[in-house]
Each structure stands twice: as structure tokens, then as C-alpha cells.
Scaffold this motif. Structure first.
Motif, short mmCIF file in Angstrom:
data_model
loop_
_atom_site.label_atom_id
_atom_site.label_comp_id
_atom_site.label_asym_id
_atom_site.label_seq_id
_atom_site.Cartn_x
_atom_site.Cartn_y
_atom_site.Cartn_z
N ASP A 90 0.85 -1.19 0.00
CA ASP A 90 0.00 0.00 0.00
C ASP A 90 0.89 1.24 0.00
OD1 ASP A 90 -1.82 2.06 0.42
OD2 ASP A 90 -2.96 0.98 1.94
N VAL A 91 1.22 1.73 -1.20
CA VAL A 91 2.13 2.87 -1.33
C VAL A 91 1.55 4.10 -0.66
CG1 VAL A 91 3.25 4.44 -2.96
CG2 VAL A 91 3.24 1.99 -3.42
N ARG A 92 0.25 4.34 -0.81
CA ARG A 92 -0.37 5.51 -0.21
C ARG A 92 -0.18 5.51 1.31
NH1 ARG A 92 -6.33 6.54 -1.87
NH2 ARG A 92 -5.30 6.10 -3.84
N LYS A 93 -0.38 4.35 1.93
CA LYS A 93 -0.20 4.23 3.38
C LYS A 93 1.27 4.43 3.75
CE LYS A 93 -2.48 2.01 7.10
NZ LYS A 93 -3.23 3.21 7.40
N ALA A 94 2.17 3.84 2.96
CA ALA A 94 3.61 3.97 3.23
C ALA A 94 4.07 5.42 3.14
CB ALA A 94 4.41 3.10 2.26
N TYR A 131 3.52 6.69 9.59
CA TYR A 131 3.24 5.27 9.34
C TYR A 131 4.53 4.48 9.42
CZ TYR A 131 1.95 0.93 7.04
OH TYR A 131 1.75 -0.39 6.76
N THR A 132 4.53 3.41 10.21
CA THR A 132 5.71 2.56 10.31
C THR A 132 5.28 1.13 10.54
OG1 THR A 132 7.75 2.11 11.55
CG2 THR A 132 5.95 3.08 12.81
N THR A 133 6.02 0.21 9.93
CA THR A 133 5.78 -1.21 10.19
C THR A 133 6.96 -1.79 10.97
OG1 THR A 133 6.75 -1.79 8.07
CG2 THR A 133 4.36 -1.53 8.14
N SER A 134 7.97 -0.96 11.21
CA SER A 134 9.18 -1.46 11.88
C SER A 134 9.33 -0.91 13.29
CB SER A 134 10.42 -1.08 11.07
OG SER A 134 10.59 0.32 11.09
N GLY A 135 8.36 -0.09 13.74
CA GLY A 135 8.48 0.51 15.06
C GLY A 135 9.40 1.71 15.09
N GLY A 152 10.56 7.79 7.35
CA GLY A 152 10.93 7.06 6.15
C GLY A 152 10.67 7.70 4.81
N LEU A 153 9.77 7.11 4.03
CA LEU A 153 9.55 7.55 2.66
C LEU A 153 9.01 8.98 2.54
CD1 LEU A 153 8.27 4.23 1.07
CD2 LEU A 153 10.57 5.22 0.98
N PRO A 154 8.04 9.40 3.40
CA PRO A 154 7.61 10.80 3.29
C PRO A 154 8.77 11.77 3.58
CG PRO A 154 6.10 9.56 4.69
CD PRO A 154 7.26 8.66 4.39
N GLY A 155 9.64 11.39 4.50
CA GLY A 155 10.81 12.21 4.81
C GLY A 155 11.75 12.32 3.63
N VAL A 156 11.98 11.19 2.96
CA VAL A 156 12.83 11.19 1.77
C VAL A 156 12.23 12.12 0.71
CG1 VAL A 156 13.74 9.80 -0.14
CG2 VAL A 156 13.77 8.89 2.20
N LYS A 157 10.92 12.01 0.51
CA LYS A 157 10.25 12.84 -0.49
C LYS A 157 10.43 14.33 -0.18
CE LYS A 157 5.97 13.57 -2.96
NZ LYS A 157 4.58 13.20 -3.15
N ARG A 158 10.34 14.70 1.10
CA ARG A 158 10.51 16.10 1.50
C ARG A 158 11.96 16.58 1.34
NH1 ARG A 158 6.77 14.75 5.42
NH2 ARG A 158 8.39 14.22 6.90
N LEU A 159 12.92 15.69 1.60
CA LEU A 159 14.33 16.06 1.55
C LEU A 159 14.85 16.24 0.12
CD1 LEU A 159 15.65 13.62 4.28
CD2 LEU A 159 15.68 16.12 4.43
#
Length: 133
Positions: free
Chosen positions: A85-89, A94-98, A103-110
Motif C-alpha cells: 500500500d504505497v499511499r499508506k507507506a 506510518y511505520t511497520t518497523s516501530g 521514512g519515505l515521506p521524509g525522503v520525499k521532502r528532503l
């Protein structure tokens, strides 16, 4: 100009190696220290995701130019489980690893440009570009 370098991500130490490669490449292109930090943080997140979710993959870093623009292209690829689920990721927190869920939203902003290509049970390729101002 299209120089490329890459690091295979197999162990946690490879995350450090990918960060260092990214910092060196960013410095080589001419990015300032703030953008170098942004790029290395993005690479760190991408490499950590490979390590946590796919177990192994690759971070490729290419110096690129378009007209008079110079930049750095980061390609994170793996043959892992893919992102169901890319939208959720891409949701903040949102995290599945605790982890922190940056993660990905941060990368997109950077980074300036960001694209995810993923197929469940086949893998993921994430491309992110940072352009010099």
C-alpha cells in the motif's frame, strides 16, 4: 556528465557506506553542507528500508546534469516483498518497523523529485533527485 557509483546493501555497515558515498558525491557535485546532509539522510532512510524489509538491495548514486542544472540521482532497488500500500507507506508517522515513521515521506521532502515503482513479491525501485539551487 553521468558518473555513477553504487553500494550493495546486505548489512547495516552498508548503510553507513551508502551514506558516505552519497556525501562524497554530493560534495563532488558542489552541494553545500545543508544539502549534503539532506541527501545523506535520504540515502540512509532508503538503505535502511532495503535492509529492514528486503534484506538486500542496492543504492546507486549518479551525478546528473540537465542543461545548466547539476544534481544527484539516487536509485534504491531491491527484489524484496514490494510495498503493498504505497499511499499508506507515504503517510507521515506510518511505520511497520516501530521506527519514527519519517521514512519515505521524509525522503520525499528532503529531495526534489521522488518516484516509487513497486510490485508485490517482486521488489521496489525508488528514485529521488536533488538539484543544485
Amino acid at each position: 556528465m553521468n558518473l555513477r557509483s553504487s553500494v550493495d546493501i546486505i548489512s547495516e555497515w552498508d548503510i553507513v557506506a551508502a551514506r558516505q558515498l552519497g556525501r562524497n558525491e554530493a560534495k563532488d557535485v558542489g552541494f553545500g553542507t545543508v544539502d549534503q546532509a539532506r541527501i545523506t539522510t535520504a540515502i540512509s532512510e532508503l538503505a535502511r528500508n532495503i535492509y529492514l524489509y528486503a534484506e538486500k538491495g542496492n543504492i546507486e548514486i549518479k551525478q546528473i546534469s540537465e542543461g545548466n542544472l547539476k544534481g544527484l540521482l539516487v536509485i534504491a532497488s531491491d527484489k524484496g516483498p514490494g510495498i503493498a500500500d504505497v499511499r499508506k507507506a507515504m503517510e507521515d508517522g506510518y511505520t511497520t518497523s516501530g521506527g519514527l515513521g519519517a521514512g519515505l515521506p521524509g525522503v520525499k521532502r528532503l529531495m526534489d523529485d521522488f518516484k516509487i515503482e513497486t510490485v508485490v513479491d517482486e521488489g521496489t525501485v525508488i528514485t529521488a533527485t536533488k538539484w543544485m539551487r
